[in-house]
Design a protein around this motif. Structure first.
Motif: not given
Length: 208
Positions: A83-92, A151-167
């Motif tokens: 999840l911390r790695r996804f936080d890094y990706l989220q900014v970019r 999880s990356l494929r889910v993150w790519a479609e996850d537009d929630s502010p807290d990345l609920t779907a990714t988590m």
């Protein structure tokens, strides 16, 4: 500007440019111009676009590993690190999404990124207290990569502010992987913090 600051600035510029114009327009020189960085220094530190991706992976891993949780089960620690790695990706996010769209039309970049991701998974496993060396370590790295890519494929479609779907995807993928190992080895038990963790294989890795 230190070398480390220069690397961060150029990588961020490359992903910003990729998000704006597409990755076919990204190069070390283009990223340096985009950020107003010295071209000669960029040439010395970033020989090709692959170097940008490699530095990006290093930065994402460092962000995920810095301050990572040390308590709880291995599964909990892997969840926190991913999840911390996804936080890094989220900014970019825009640049990463553009890169994902570009990979299918650029096989050499996709192959290189796949190898970089394998190395990254080794660092994430070690950060969670899992031995990632040797043949067994190679299997574990590929298993964690399957979890990451799912999880990356889910993150790519996850537009929630807290990345609920990714988590939820990370949690589900780790649980399914753990269950898969238990089915293969009935004598296995859920991994405790002091035990060696086996990251189970989920899905065959796909380059992203």
């Amino acid at each position: 500007m230190t070398d480390q600051e220069f690397e961060v600035a150029l990588v961020d510029a490359a992903f910003a440019l990729g998000g704006e114009a597409g990755w076919s327009r990204v190069s070390s020189a283009a990223a340096a111009r985009h950020a107003g960085l010295d071209l000669a220094k960029a040439r010395g530190m970033f020989t090709c676009t692959g170097t940008i991706l490699k530095k990006f992976g290093h930065q994402a891993d460092a962000f995920a590993l810095t301050g990572a949780a040390m308590g709880g089960s291995v599964r909990d620690r892997l969840f926190d690190i991913l999840l911390r790695r996804f936080d890094y990706l989220q900014v970019r996010r825009a640049g990463v999404a553009a890169l994902m769209r570009h990979l299918p039309v650029c096989p050499p970049m996709a192959v290189a990124l796949a190898e970089m991701n394998i190395a990254s998974m080794g660092w994430l496993l070690e950060g969670a207290g899992v031995d990632a060396t040797g043949l067994r370590g190679a299997v574990k790295k590929r298993c964690l990569l399957a979890v990451w890519l799912y999880s990356l494929r889910v993150w790519a479609e996850d537009d929630s502010p807290d990345l609920t779907a990714t988590m939820a995807a990370v949690d589900t993928a780790l649980a399914r992987a753990e269950g898969y190992v238990l089915r293969l080895s009935p004598s296995s038990r859920p991994v405790e913090p002091e035990q060696e963790a086996h990251v189970p294989e989920a899905e065959p890795p796909k380059t992203s």
